[in-house]
Write a protein that holds these residues in place. Sequence first.
Motif, PDB file in Angstrom:
ATOM      1  N   GLY A 219       9.269 -10.314 -17.701  1.00 43.62           N
ATOM      2  CA  GLY A 219       8.464  -9.097 -17.696  1.00 43.62           C
ATOM      3  C   GLY A 219       9.320  -7.879 -17.399  1.00 43.62           C
ATOM      4  O   GLY A 219      10.083  -7.892 -16.438  1.00 43.62           O
ATOM      5  N   HIS A 220       9.201  -6.845 -18.203  1.00 39.76           N
ATOM      6  CA  HIS A 220      10.061  -5.683 -17.994  1.00 39.76           C
ATOM      7  C   HIS A 220       9.574  -4.790 -16.846  1.00 39.76           C
ATOM      8  O   HIS A 220      10.374  -4.271 -16.088  1.00 39.76           O
ATOM      9  CB  HIS A 220      10.190  -4.854 -19.271  1.00 39.76           C
ATOM     10  N   GLN A 221       8.272  -4.620 -16.724  1.00 38.66           N
ATOM     11  CA  GLN A 221       7.699  -3.749 -15.692  1.00 38.66           C
ATOM     12  C   GLN A 221       6.994  -4.634 -14.668  1.00 38.66           C
ATOM     13  O   GLN A 221       6.314  -5.582 -15.031  1.00 38.66           O
ATOM     14  CB  GLN A 221       6.722  -2.773 -16.351  1.00 38.66           C
ATOM     15  N   ILE A 222       7.158  -4.300 -13.375  1.00 42.72           N
ATOM     16  CA  ILE A 222       6.657  -5.170 -12.312  1.00 42.72           C
ATOM     17  C   ILE A 222       5.586  -4.436 -11.501  1.00 42.72           C
ATOM     18  O   ILE A 222       5.836  -3.329 -11.000  1.00 42.72           O
ATOM     19  CB  ILE A 222       7.807  -5.596 -11.360  1.00 42.72           C
ATOM     20  N   PHE A 223       4.421  -5.079 -11.360  1.00 43.22           N
ATOM     21  CA  PHE A 223       3.320  -4.559 -10.543  1.00 43.22           C
ATOM     22  C   PHE A 223       3.004  -5.573  -9.457  1.00 43.22           C
ATOM     23  O   PHE A 223       2.819  -6.754  -9.749  1.00 43.22           O
ATOM     24  CB  PHE A 223       2.070  -4.320 -11.397  1.00 43.22           C
ATOM     25  N   VAL A 224       2.925  -5.101  -8.217  1.00 43.85           N
ATOM     26  CA  VAL A 224       2.704  -5.982  -7.076  1.00 43.85           C
ATOM     27  C   VAL A 224       1.632  -5.368  -6.180  1.00 43.85           C
ATOM     28  O   VAL A 224       1.617  -4.159  -5.965  1.00 43.85           O
ATOM     29  CB  VAL A 224       4.020  -6.165  -6.280  1.00 43.85           C
ATOM     30  N   ILE A 225       0.772  -6.211  -5.646  1.00 41.57           N
ATOM     31  CA  ILE A 225      -0.203  -5.795  -4.640  1.00 41.57           C
ATOM     32  C   ILE A 225       0.240  -6.425  -3.325  1.00 41.57           C
ATOM     33  O   ILE A 225       0.421  -7.642  -3.252  1.00 41.57           O
ATOM     34  CB  ILE A 225      -1.634  -6.277  -4.981  1.00 41.57           C
ATOM     35  N   GLY A 226       0.443  -5.611  -2.292  1.00 44.07           N
ATOM     36  CA  GLY A 226       0.913  -6.166  -1.029  1.00 44.07           C
ATOM     37  C   GLY A 226       1.051  -5.113   0.044  1.00 44.07           C
ATOM     38  O   GLY A 226       0.293  -4.147   0.082  1.00 44.07           O
ATOM     39  N   THR A 227       2.043  -5.310   0.893  1.00 37.90           N
ATOM     40  CA  THR A 227       2.299  -4.397   2.009  1.00 37.90           C
ATOM     41  C   THR A 227       3.788  -4.075   2.042  1.00 37.90           C
ATOM     42  O   THR A 227       4.626  -4.981   2.143  1.00 37.90           O
ATOM     43  CB  THR A 227       1.896  -5.064   3.345  1.00 37.90           C
ATOM     44  N   ILE A 228       4.109  -2.787   1.955  1.00 42.01           N
ATOM     45  CA  ILE A 228       5.494  -2.343   2.058  1.00 42.01           C
ATOM     46  C   ILE A 228       5.842  -2.259   3.544  1.00 42.01           C
ATOM     47  O   ILE A 228       5.139  -1.619   4.324  1.00 42.01           O
ATOM     48  CB  ILE A 228       5.692  -0.972   1.382  1.00 42.01           C
ATOM     49  N   LEU A 229       6.934  -2.915   3.914  1.00 40.24           N
ATOM     50  CA  LEU A 229       7.381  -2.942   5.308  1.00 40.24           C
ATOM     51  C   LEU A 229       8.355  -1.792   5.585  1.00 40.24           C
ATOM     52  O   LEU A 229       8.862  -1.156   4.664  1.00 40.24           O
ATOM     53  CB  LEU A 229       8.031  -4.298   5.613  1.00 40.24           C
ATOM     54  N   GLU A 230       8.624  -1.550   6.866  1.00 41.26           N
ATOM     55  CA  GLU A 230       9.497  -0.446   7.256  1.00 41.26           C
ATOM     56  C   GLU A 230      10.892  -0.537   6.653  1.00 41.26           C
ATOM     57  O   GLU A 230      11.542   0.480   6.426  1.00 41.26           O
ATOM     58  CB  GLU A 230       9.594  -0.359   8.783  1.00 41.26           C
ATOM     59  N   ASP A 231      11.367  -1.753   6.378  1.00 40.66           N
ATOM     60  CA  ASP A 231      12.711  -1.920   5.801  1.00 40.66           C
ATOM     61  C   ASP A 231      12.710  -1.803   4.269  1.00 40.66           C
ATOM     62  O   ASP A 231      13.689  -2.131   3.611  1.00 40.66           O
ATOM     63  CB  ASP A 231      13.328  -3.242   6.248  1.00 40.66           C
ATOM     64  N   ASN A 232      11.597  -1.339   3.699  1.00 35.97           N
ATOM     65  CA  ASN A 232      11.409  -1.152   2.253  1.00 35.97           C
ATOM     66  C   ASN A 232      11.218  -2.452   1.477  1.00 35.97           C
ATOM     67  O   ASN A 232      11.151  -2.437   0.253  1.00 35.97           O
ATOM     68  CB  ASN A 232      12.540  -0.325   1.622  1.00 35.97           C
ATOM     69  N   SER A 233      11.148  -3.591   2.165  1.00 36.67           N
ATOM     70  CA  SER A 233      10.817  -4.844   1.485  1.00 36.67           C
ATOM     71  C   SER A 233       9.289  -4.958   1.455  1.00 36.67           C
ATOM     72  O   SER A 233       8.578  -4.119   2.007  1.00 36.67           O
ATOM     73  CB  SER A 233      11.456  -6.038   2.204  1.00 36.67           C
ATOM     74  N   VAL A 234       8.801  -5.985   0.800  1.00 37.97           N
ATOM     75  CA  VAL A 234       7.361  -6.221   0.727  1.00 37.97           C
ATOM     76  C   VAL A 234       7.075  -7.562   1.385  1.00 37.97           C
ATOM     77  O   VAL A 234       7.798  -8.540   1.203  1.00 37.97           O
ATOM     78  CB  VAL A 234       6.867  -6.183  -0.732  1.00 37.97           C
ATOM     79  N   LYS A 235       6.011  -7.584   2.168  1.00 37.84           N
ATOM     80  CA  LYS A 235       5.626  -8.745   2.971  1.00 37.84           C
ATOM     81  C   LYS A 235       5.393  -9.980   2.114  1.00 37.84           C
ATOM     82  O   LYS A 235       4.831  -9.911   1.031  1.00 37.84           O
ATOM     83  CB  LYS A 235       4.347  -8.389   3.732  1.00 37.84           C
TER      84      LYS A 235
END
Length: 182
Positions: A93-109
């Motif tokens: 997939g060329h474009q990525i869509f995610v539902i989640g929580t962005i953490l303080e370190d810029n990663s996603v939970k």
Amino acid sequence: MNPEECTLYHGGLKGAESLFGETAEKYGVKEVIFTFEGHRLNRDKNPVVLSDEELLRGDISMEIASRMMNRTYYETEKIRKVLQTIFHMVNKGHQIFVIGTILEDNSVKGGTGWAVELAKLFNRPLHVYDQNHRKWFTWENGTWQEDTPKITYDTFVGSGTRYLSDDGRAAIEQLFADSFQK
């Protein structure tokens, strides 16, 4: 965008991935679910069961994955296969869509964070709906920028939390409505 010319890739799990698939089906978007032998799916429309050889193409050191995501992943076969499967989704997939929580370190939970880290590594257009902030963010120039994304590529990934909020559900539905207006 013509929805009939698009393909959604996801992992078929409950929550965000299943809703991405259900919504894609409503719009006539082709759907491909990557999985592996013995993995239980919540949605099993057009599954592609990856062989052990195919899974190995997405292999990564658990130490590197842990370091990239600022958390500890232990050497378990199932977690490794899940991360390998996510590689195939993001690779296709060329474009990525995610539902989640962005953490303080810029990663996603959670495990979803691996799709995010691979999208960054592959320099893919990356969008995360943060359920805590109730907003979409796009990864640009090494930071998260508030945005209202649209599906603009014919191959894209829909991934995210198993614990989809009403706002997360509405965000997926609005993404498709905005992208494929009739």
